[in-house]
Design an enzyme around this catalytic site. Structure first.
Site, PDB file in Angstrom:
ATOM      1  N   CYS A 193      36.416  47.581  62.450  1.00 33.81           N
ATOM      2  CA  CYS A 193      34.969  47.640  62.628  1.00 33.81           C
ATOM      3  C   CYS A 193      34.313  47.169  61.338  1.00 33.81           C
ATOM      4  CB  CYS A 193      34.526  49.076  62.887  1.00 33.81           C
ATOM      5  SG  CYS A 193      35.390  49.838  64.262  1.00 33.81           S
TER       6      CYS A 193
ATOM      7  N   ARG B  91      34.128  41.360  62.860  1.00 35.03           N
ATOM      8  CA  ARG B  91      35.068  42.474  62.703  1.00 35.03           C
ATOM      9  C   ARG B  91      35.129  43.366  63.943  1.00 35.03           C
ATOM     10  NH1 ARG B  91      36.426  43.313  57.362  1.00 35.03           N
ATOM     11  NH2 ARG B  91      36.995  45.468  57.777  1.00 35.03           N
TER      12      ARG B  91
ATOM     13  N   TRP C  90      34.855  47.784  67.006  1.00 36.25           N
ATOM     14  CA  TRP C  90      35.956  47.296  67.838  1.00 36.25           C
ATOM     15  C   TRP C  90      36.701  48.551  68.270  1.00 36.25           C
ATOM     16  CZ3 TRP C  90      41.478  46.960  67.443  1.00 36.25           C
ATOM     17  CH2 TRP C  90      42.056  46.073  68.362  1.00 36.25           C
TER      18      TRP C  90
ATOM     19  N   ASN D  81      35.105  52.907  59.620  1.00 39.65           N
ATOM     20  CA  ASN D  81      36.046  51.830  59.947  1.00 39.65           C
ATOM     21  C   ASN D  81      37.433  52.359  59.617  1.00 39.65           C
ATOM     22  OD1 ASN D  81      37.428  49.377  60.240  1.00 39.65           O
ATOM     23  ND2 ASN D  81      37.006  48.798  58.126  1.00 39.65           N
ATOM     24  N   GLY D  82      38.351  52.303  60.584  1.00 38.16           N
ATOM     25  CA  GLY D  82      39.710  52.788  60.330  1.00 38.16           C
ATOM     26  C   GLY D  82      40.182  53.682  61.458  1.00 38.16           C
TER      27      GLY D  82
ATOM     28  N   GLU E 201      51.193  27.505  67.711  1.00 38.45           N
ATOM     29  CA  GLU E 201      49.833  27.688  67.201  1.00 38.45           C
ATOM     30  C   GLU E 201      48.806  27.119  68.193  1.00 38.45           C
ATOM     31  OE1 GLU E 201      48.449  29.481  65.303  1.00 38.45           O
ATOM     32  OE2 GLU E 201      46.528  28.584  64.807  1.00 38.45           O
TER      33      GLU E 201
ATOM     34  N   LYS F 142      45.929  29.391  69.998  1.00 31.99           N
ATOM     35  CA  LYS F 142      44.509  29.057  69.811  1.00 31.99           C
ATOM     36  C   LYS F 142      43.830  28.920  71.162  1.00 31.99           C
ATOM     37  CE  LYS F 142      43.880  29.644  66.724  1.00 31.99           C
ATOM     38  NZ  LYS F 142      44.350  30.141  65.465  1.00 31.99           N
TER      39      LYS F 142
ATOM     40  N   GLU G 250      43.524  32.361  73.113  1.00 35.67           N
ATOM     41  CA  GLU G 250      42.648  33.396  72.559  1.00 35.67           C
ATOM     42  C   GLU G 250      41.174  33.094  72.765  1.00 35.67           C
ATOM     43  OE1 GLU G 250      43.180  32.661  67.831  1.00 35.67           O
ATOM     44  OE2 GLU G 250      42.466  34.666  68.271  1.00 35.67           O
TER      45      GLU G 250
ATOM     46  N   HIS H  68      66.190  25.610  80.976  1.00 33.64           N
ATOM     47  CA  HIS H  68      66.976  26.837  81.126  1.00 33.64           C
ATOM     48  C   HIS H  68      66.174  27.928  81.821  1.00 33.64           C
ATOM     49  CE1 HIS H  68      70.184  25.031  78.853  1.00 33.64           C
ATOM     50  NE2 HIS H  68      69.276  24.617  77.984  1.00 33.64           N
TER      51      HIS H  68
ATOM     52  N   LYS I  59      38.516  40.099  64.103  1.00 34.47           N
ATOM     53  CA  LYS I  59      39.024  39.147  63.123  1.00 34.47           C
ATOM     54  C   LYS I  59      40.243  39.666  62.369  1.00 34.47           C
ATOM     55  CE  LYS I  59      38.985  35.450  60.587  1.00 34.47           C
ATOM     56  NZ  LYS I  59      39.630  34.295  61.201  1.00 34.47           N
TER      57      LYS I  59
END
Ligand code: M6R
Length: 606
Positions: free
Chosen positions: A2, A27, A75, A99-100, A479, A483, A486, A502, A601
């Site tokens: 957050c 965040r 978040w 935050n945490g 990558e 990208k 997401e 396979h 993020k």
């Protein structure tokens, strides 16, 4: 993760808090809220959704006004995003933003309930608010210190006590927090961009330190209530770095910033045409000490590690193992004091990467951090440190940070290869020269956004697609695939091209898009054979390859052409169209490119 902010000073506090929060929305952005001393009384406004929802709610109900307060953008970890679970949370005389993660919140909650306390929300944060209130005896500092001794986990807190008008307290353990200072005003924030509009001067709050902000300035205390004097820092980012600067999205701006970011990152580390990492604590003698290397990271940073693995093993012939940080921690890794563990992280705060690094240190390994955020936890705890100089990366989807992470891995690979005599100085100079030329190639590629827009338009109706490649191209495929998924929300997988038959090839159906990365000359023919296999089964193939190759009809439907660069350095150029394809697909789908759903993020939870 957050974002938290706080303000004390002559400006209209609500405006400052909202502006600062807008810079921290990366965040977390599922709810937001503020608490402001409004005529001496703490007034709270909070709402599920984005900051604009909070703004709208305040316009339609009441907008607190005053000169001191705290704010939050969330978040969700404990409890779904909702008005009730949004921060701030309050006890009777205490209001906080957090935050945490509070690890022992359940035990503390049970205790508080047994004491007759009632809870409104499902959050761990409310437990801290209630605990502060429970112990509050009129002395904020004593109360905060008492609560710090009982709470386990990570936290950065902004705290206001109703009987201490226009005073904001802040405390941190693990989760980052800075205290900004301007003329007659002070701020708290989870990250520097939040305050850049007002000041560049800030203090970094260390673990278990407490700050008290009032109209006279800021004071700092340790957990024994002893006042401490801290060193002031000045941010070397300017405001523009945290603004979109005319681009529609931060992600696009950051893609276009890549050539500059590479130059800023590598130039100070090259002397007389050769890599020189001495100022980061890395010398040829030191590099010769290691038997093997581990690279530990998450997401895109881990993909940068994969590119590094290929390059180091190819050039230096030193074994490299790349681990997902959350796996490394729990697989009892066979790390010894003869090993180097490299941790790559943009934010420097990713919980799994930080924990993996601590474990590596416990096991006796030497640790090297490749980090973008200055003063972050990973940067501070590593034995050796190479900062990437990408500037602030705001978009959740990482682009320029990845680019400079791989640039640093190249420098390291070249220096290591020279140190262990796997290449000679002439070759090392040639490779370093190639790296220095990559910004020009990337500038060229960036001129051709139309091709990536066209490719994106052909992907938006797909339910699912595959990215395939071999060797370095496989690392890039991973990558590219991450990208795309997401930010476009289209399912995609990356596969080693030779592995498809396979099992996975059975997924190919008529018209399914396959993005085939085929840039490695030594593997080109083999990759083309694999591409033909999917094409023959109906796939719509988009090939990312050198421009001088013209695919036949039985190979690809469309090509994105790349300049003819040496194989080894090609990933730095070839990732750019993959980033742009993901970006434009997301734009065409009307998604929130910079703030994709369910993500934040930096992930400061396990
Ligand atoms: O801050 P970090 O580099 O440690 O973050 C690691 C990942 O969370 C990050 O790269 C993530 O995968 C990005 N959203 C990808 O674009």
């Amino acid at each position: 993760m957050c974002g938290i902010v706080g303000y004390v000073g002559p400006r209209e506090c609500t405006d400052v808090l909202m502006s600062a929060l807008s810079k921290l929305e990366y965040r977390g952005y599922d709810s937001a809220g503020i608490a402001v001393f409004d005529n001496g009384e703490i007034k709270v406004a909070k709402s599920k959704g984005r900051l604009k929802d909070l703004e709208e709610k305040m316009e339609n109900t009441y907008k607190p006004s005053g000169h001191a307060g705290i704010g939050h953008t969330r978040w969700a970890t404990h409890g779904e995003p909702s008005d009730i679970n949004s921060h701030p949370h309050s006890g009777k005389r205490v209001t906080i933003v957090h935050n945490g993660i509070i690890e022992n919140y359940k035990k503390l909650k049970d205790f508080l309930v047994s004491q007759g306390r009632e809870f409104q929300s499902e959050t761990d944060t409310e437990v801290v608010a209630q605990l502060l209130d429970y112990y509050y005896d009129g002395n904020p500092l004593d109360t905060i210190i008492k609560v710090m001794s009982e709470v386990r986990g990570s936290f950065a807190l902004g705290i206001v006590f109703s009987d201490f008008r226009d005073v904001v307290y802040a405390v941190r353990r693990e989760s980052p927090l800075i205290v900004g200072v301007g003329e007659n005003e002070s701020f708290i924030a989870s990250d520097v961009p939040a305050i850049l509009k007002y000041t560049k001067d800030y203090y970094l709050l260390e673990h278990d330190e407490i700050a008290r902000l009032d109209m006279d300035g800021v004071k700092f205390y340790d957990k024994h209530k002893k006042e401490i004097i801290k060193e002031i820092k000045t941010a070397d980012w300017d405001m523009d770095a945290a603004e979109k600067g005319g681009y529609e999205h931060f992600m696009l701006k950051e893609i276009y910033e890549q050539p500059t970011a590479i130059k800023t990152t590598i130039s100070p580390r090259i002397t007389d045409g050769l890599p020189n990492l001495e100022e980061c604590g890395i010398t040829p003698e030191k590099l010769r000490e290691f038997n093997q290397i581990y690279v530990v990271a998450c997401g895109t940073a881990m993909h940068a590690g994969l590119v590094g693995k290929y390059v180091i093993e190819k050039l230096a012939r030193v074994p490299v193992t790349v681990d997902i940080a959350s796996e490394f921690r729990y697989r009892e890794p066979l790390v010894s004091d003869r090993d180097l563990v490299i941790v790559i992280s943009q934010s420097g705060e990713t919980a799994d990467s930080l924990a993996a690094m601590r474990l590596a240190k416990e096991l006796g390994a030497q640790t090297l951090a490749i980090v973008n955020a200055k003063g972050s936890s990973i940067a501070r705890e590593a034995d050796m440190l190479i900062y990437t100089h990408a500037g602030p990366e705001i978009a959740v989807a990482s682009t320029k940070a990845y680019m400079v992470q791989i640039a640093v891995m190249y420098l390291l690979a070249f220096e290591l290869a020279l140190a262990v005599d796997a290449i000679d100085e002439t070759e090392c100079r040639r490779l370093t020269g190639l790296l220095q030329k990559t910004p020009d190639y990337i500038e060229e590629i960036l001129k051709n956004k139309e091709d990536t827009q066209y490719i994106a338009s052909s992907l938006i109706t797909a339910d699912s697609l595959l990215y395939i490649g071999r060797g370095l191209d496989y690392a890039l495929s991973m990558e590219g695939s991450l990208k795309l998924k997401e930010i476009s929300y289209i399912h995609s997988e990356s596969y080693a091209a030779g592995e498809l038959k396979h099992g996975t090839i059975s997924l190919i159906s008529d018209g399914m898009p396959v993005i085939a990365v085929a840039t490695q000359k030594a593997l080109f023919e083999k990759t083309v054979s694999n591409i033909k296999e999917v094409k023959a089964r109906g796939a719509k193939v988009i090939m990312v390859c050198r421009d001088d190759y013209t695919p036949e009809k039985d190979v690809a439907d469309y090509k994105f052409g790349l300049p003819d660069i040496d194989d080894i350095i090609m990933p730095m150029a070839a990732v750019v169209p993959l980033q742009l394809i993901a970006y434009y697909t997301s734009v065409l789908k009307g998604n929130d490119v910079d703030k994709p759903r369910n993500l934040a993020k930096s992930v400061t939870v396990e």
